[in-house]
Design a protein around this motif. Structure first.
Motif: not given
Length: 242
Positions: A127, A165-167, A176, A180, A204, A224
């Motif tokens: 990230d 996407g990852h948070t 989130n 994401s 996401g 992230r």
């Protein structure tokens, strides 16, 4: 009555023979990796091909199994080789190497990881190197790296691209999830805008799939990330949030 397409089978065998010939002249560790991947892919394909052979009309059951196994071996060997090749080309374009060590994702110094299986290539972008804080737009540096991947994809128009996407777990799940999704979508759009012909999907996962417990800043930074999957075909696509 079911029919077996002999022309397709012969073409598949020929393709594997050509690919095998291409790697046999190389030297060093990469040749070993390619051959091992081909063997694994061939074995898996052969097993799948036996099931295919059971459904082929005409001839004895044992003969059909043999035909199915050979056809499956050809297909499996080709797919395994193709993923190995794409992984190496992607890594080269990003000035890194293929790293299939599962623990690499836990190394804070690894902000870019390229790995692969027989069915897909996986690129992990941290990230911090992709986005400014609380932003869903890729930085100029990130856009430059994505463009390098696009150069490889132009050679493989049938490869399916999935951006995920990852948070970390700070903030609400819904916040989130949206963040994401936006980040994955924006990276996907950056790839698409290059004019490639590949199918591209984005997704996401919020904080559903951490690589480390969200217990400290270091681990949260690891979680992230944006992952880009390059799939051999539609059957290889997996639910990356589980």
């Amino acid at each position: 009555m079911k029919y077996f397409n002999l022309k397709t089978f012969v073409s598949s065998i020929a393709a594997v023979a050509i690919l095998t010939g291409c790697t046999s002249g190389s030297t060093g560790n990469q040749t070993i990796d390619n051959n091992q991947r081909a063997i694994i892919g061939t074995t898996i394909g052969a097993l799948a091909g036996i099931a295919l052979g059971n459904n082929v009309g005409g001839g004895s059951k044992s003969r059909n199994k043999t035909i199915g196994a050979l056809a499956g071996a050809a297909i499996g060997g080709y797919v395994g080789y193709r993923m190995d090749q794409q992984a190496k080309e992607v890594a080269d374009s990003l000035n890194t190497t293929v790293n299939n060590d599962p623990n690499a994702v836990l190394d804070p110094s690894q902000d870019l990881i390229v790995s692969h299986t027989d069915n897909y290539v996986k690129i992990i972008f941290r990230d911090d190197m992709m986005f400014a804080t609380n932003s869903a737009n890729p930085t100029p540096s990130a856009t430059s790296k994505i463009a390098k991947v696009n150069g490889v994809l132009q050679k493989y128009p049938n490869t399916i691209v999935q951006v995920v996407g990852h948070t970390d777990s700070r903030g609400s799940y819904e916040y989130n999830k949206t963040l994401s999704e936006k980040r994955a979508s924006n990276v996907g759009n950056t790839i698409y805008s290059a004019g490639i012909k590949n199918q591209i999907f984005s997704k996401g996962c919020s904080y559903d799939k951490p690589v480390a417990p969200n217990t400290n800043e270091t681990n949260m930074a690891l979680n992230r990330r944006v992952e880009v999957y390059l799939y051999a075909n539609a059957n290889a696509v997996v639910d990356t949030c589980k």
